[in-house]
Design a protein around this motif. Structure first.
Motif, short mmCIF file in Angstrom:
data_model
loop_
_atom_site.label_atom_id
_atom_site.label_comp_id
_atom_site.label_asym_id
_atom_site.label_seq_id
_atom_site.Cartn_x
_atom_site.Cartn_y
_atom_site.Cartn_z
N THR A 134 46.88 -46.33 26.13
CA THR A 134 46.03 -45.91 25.02
C THR A 134 45.69 -47.13 24.17
O THR A 134 46.58 -47.87 23.76
CB THR A 134 46.75 -44.87 24.16
N ILE A 135 44.40 -47.34 23.97
CA ILE A 135 43.95 -48.46 23.15
C ILE A 135 43.35 -47.89 21.88
O ILE A 135 42.43 -47.07 21.93
CB ILE A 135 42.92 -49.32 23.91
N SER A 136 43.86 -48.31 20.73
CA SER A 136 43.40 -47.75 19.46
C SER A 136 42.37 -48.66 18.82
O SER A 136 42.52 -49.87 18.82
CB SER A 136 44.58 -47.55 18.52
N ARG A 137 41.34 -48.05 18.31
CA ARG A 137 40.30 -48.75 17.58
C ARG A 137 40.01 -47.96 16.31
O ARG A 137 40.38 -46.78 16.22
CB ARG A 137 39.01 -48.85 18.42
N ILE A 138 39.31 -48.61 15.37
CA ILE A 138 38.95 -47.89 14.13
C ILE A 138 38.19 -46.62 14.48
O ILE A 138 38.35 -45.59 13.84
CB ILE A 138 38.03 -48.76 13.24
N HIS A 139 37.35 -46.71 15.53
CA HIS A 139 36.48 -45.58 15.87
C HIS A 139 37.18 -44.53 16.73
O HIS A 139 36.56 -43.60 17.19
CB HIS A 139 35.26 -46.10 16.62
N GLY A 140 38.46 -44.71 16.95
CA GLY A 140 39.18 -43.72 17.76
C GLY A 140 39.98 -44.41 18.85
O GLY A 140 39.99 -45.63 18.94
N SER A 141 40.62 -43.62 19.68
CA SER A 141 41.44 -44.23 20.72
C SER A 141 40.86 -43.95 22.10
O SER A 141 40.14 -42.97 22.31
CB SER A 141 42.88 -43.72 20.63
N TYR A 142 41.16 -44.85 23.01
CA TYR A 142 40.64 -44.80 24.37
C TYR A 142 41.81 -44.69 25.34
O TYR A 142 42.73 -45.49 25.25
CB TYR A 142 39.85 -46.07 24.69
#
Ligand SMILES: [Zn+2]
Length: 512
Positions: free
Chosen positions: A329-337
């Motif tokens: 799981t890769i987290s970003r400000i715009h959500g996680s992938y």
């Protein structure tokens, strides 16, 4: 006027339906786009307006509003150009909107109206099917890949003008659908085979056990002992790739732009062997717009870490979470992938920096140097290697010998053992002995009295941790499954214990 066009966005490796709405009305002429858009999607308006003009269509000076929904998901990539252009043309009365209901449109536009290929076609067409759509208009170069999705009518387009003509005259549409001769390609077409490995009975056996239960394996031994040779051949003894599994893996390659246009499905299980200088990000995936990393590209196959101690500590440590969860799981400000990380990890290392320890006639390393080298592998990581096995230098007889069993013979045994595991773990969401949780171990790794006595003895001699104990049981379960034995017998345990000898020998006992 108002129009709706269906398309698909991609998050991680999965596609999700996106609705492009266009409204063209009187008012101050302008072009507005809304709907939680990444910068490259906002830039679509320039490409779209220019492509429409250069395709010979004249838009009246009106107010154009574009909305991409649902609003809570961020839209990324350039594949929205074509659906946006079609929505504008439909809302302007240039395209008959009745043709737009049951289809998906995807593609990037060049300024001259050319339709350019997009990444992740397979995720797009699979999501379209799930959403009940029956037809996809795709860039011509993506057609072969789209055809993988069963039952989907695929139409390739080269230019915006061509798509407009199709939509206004549905009887002219040329369509392709996946044929029955689809999976003709040999799915076990590897250019290497286990029979090429001479001798090395222990190494071969340990590898077979590892693959049968999806246990991670560490090979320790001097250069030239066959560590890499064995690791490279792991995919050849893994179960035959099913179409469903192949599609899931191929999606990852599609998103990375790594599928050849003319042969859009993988023909074999992945074997990824990143160099030890790889960054943690390249290994796990990431970037501003996240992309899958090596561990995801190895999904369904093998991630081989050669020269394990040479890897950056951080690179190795970031693998711990995906190794346990089989996804990353890769987290970003715009959500996680989420990206799949369903891999078997195999690693290889020399026993010391010169590579010859414990052969003291050749190894010049001091005891402290050997220790320092070995200790570059952290104990928590070592703990995740279920099986460690020593690759010894070949004897003269072994070098002269003919190879052992072929991959196909070993694969049959592996497939049998996998079926036993799958049936036993049915409904639990896990498929391999290596993934068993505490409750499964309690249920499926029950020991008889003699076996308990044996393990107790081993414990007092080897000082094994609780975690080590569970690993022995899981590996013993796999060994029993390979034999078709319902119960775990003493000899299964003894073999599993043997796969921990290296740890005692090189790391000085258990780690807990
Ligand atoms: Zn040495």
């Amino acid at each position: 006027m108002f129009s709706k066009v269906h398309t698909v966005g991609i998050r991680g490796v999965e596609g999700y339906p996106i609705l492009v709405e266009a409204d063209v009305s009187d008012g101050l002429p302008g072009f507005t786009m809304v709907g939680y858009l990444a910068s490259e999607v906002r830039e679509a308006q320039d490409r779209v307006r220019t492509a429409i003009r250069n395709s010979g269509f004249k838009l009246a000076a009106k107010k154009v509003t574009i909305n991409l929904s649902p609003a809570d998901i961020r839209k990324e990539g350039t594949a929205f150009d074509l659906p946006i252009a079609v929505a504008v043309l439909a809302a302007s009365g240039i395209i008959d909107p009745s043709a737009l209901r049951s289809c998906i449109i995807s593609g990037e536009l060049g300024l001259d109206g050319e339709v350019k290929p997009v990444r992740g076609t397979l995720s797009i067409t699979e999501a379209a099917k799930k959403d009940g759509k029956t037809r996809c208009f795709l860039p011509e170069e993506n057609v072969e890949e789209g055809l993988i999705t069963e039952g989907m009518a695929i139409t390739g387009v080269n230019r915006l003008r061509q798509l407009v003509d199709y939509l206004n005259c549905p009887s002219s549409i040329r369509t392709a659908v996946r044929g029955n001769d689809f999976m003709t390609e040999e799915q076990n077409s590897y250019d290497m085979d286990f029979s090429e490995i001479n001798g090395q009975l222990l190494l071969r056996r340990a590898t077979e056990v590892a693959v049968a239960g999806m246990h991670n394996i560490l090979y320790i031994g001097p250069a030239g002992a066959g560590k890499t040779m064995a690791a490279q051949r792991i995919p050849t003894i893994m179960p035959t790739l099913s179409l469903e599994e192949n599609i899931e893996i191929s999606k990852i390659y599609s998103i990375c732009g790594l599928l050849p246009a003319d042969r859009p499905l993988l023909s074999r299980r992945p074997f990824r062997s990143p160099h030890h200088t790889i960054t943690p990000q390249a290994l796990t995936g990431g970037g501003r717009i996240p992309r899958p990393g090596e561990i995801s590209l190895a999904s369904g196959g093998v991630l081989f870490l050669d020269e394990l101690p040479e890897f950056q500590k951080r690179s190795i440590e970031v693998l711990r979470q995906p190794m346990e969860e089989r996804k990353i799981t890769i987290s970003r400000i715009h959500g996680s992938y989420d990206y799949p990380a369903n891999v078997m990890i195999s690693a290889a290392m020399n026993p010391c920096s010169c590579g010859y320890y414990p052969d003291r006639s050749k190894c010049r390393c001091t005891q402290q140097q050997v220790k320092n080298y070995i200790n570059r592998i952290s104990k928590p990581l070592l703990d995740r290697m279920d099986i460690s096995v020593e690759a010894s230098p070949l004897t003269y007889e072994e070098m002269q010998g003919t190879g052992g069993e072929s991959s196909s013979v070993i694969r049959q045994r592996v497939e049998k053992a996998r079926i036993i595991q799958r049936d036993r773990l049915e409904g639990s969401g896990i498929y391999f002995n290596s993934s068993m949780k505490q409750t499964h171990i309690a249920d499926f790794c029950k020991l008889g009295t003699a076996e308990k006595v044996f393990l107790k003895q081993v414990f007092s001699q080897m000082d094994i941790s609780a975690r080590g104990y569970n690993k022995i049981l899981k590996v013993a379960r796999t060994i029993a499954d390979l034999e078709g034995s319902l119960t775990i017998e003493k000899e299964h345990l003894a073999e599993a214990v043997g796969y921990r000898n290296m740890e005692t020998k090189y790391w000085g006992g258990s780690n807990g």
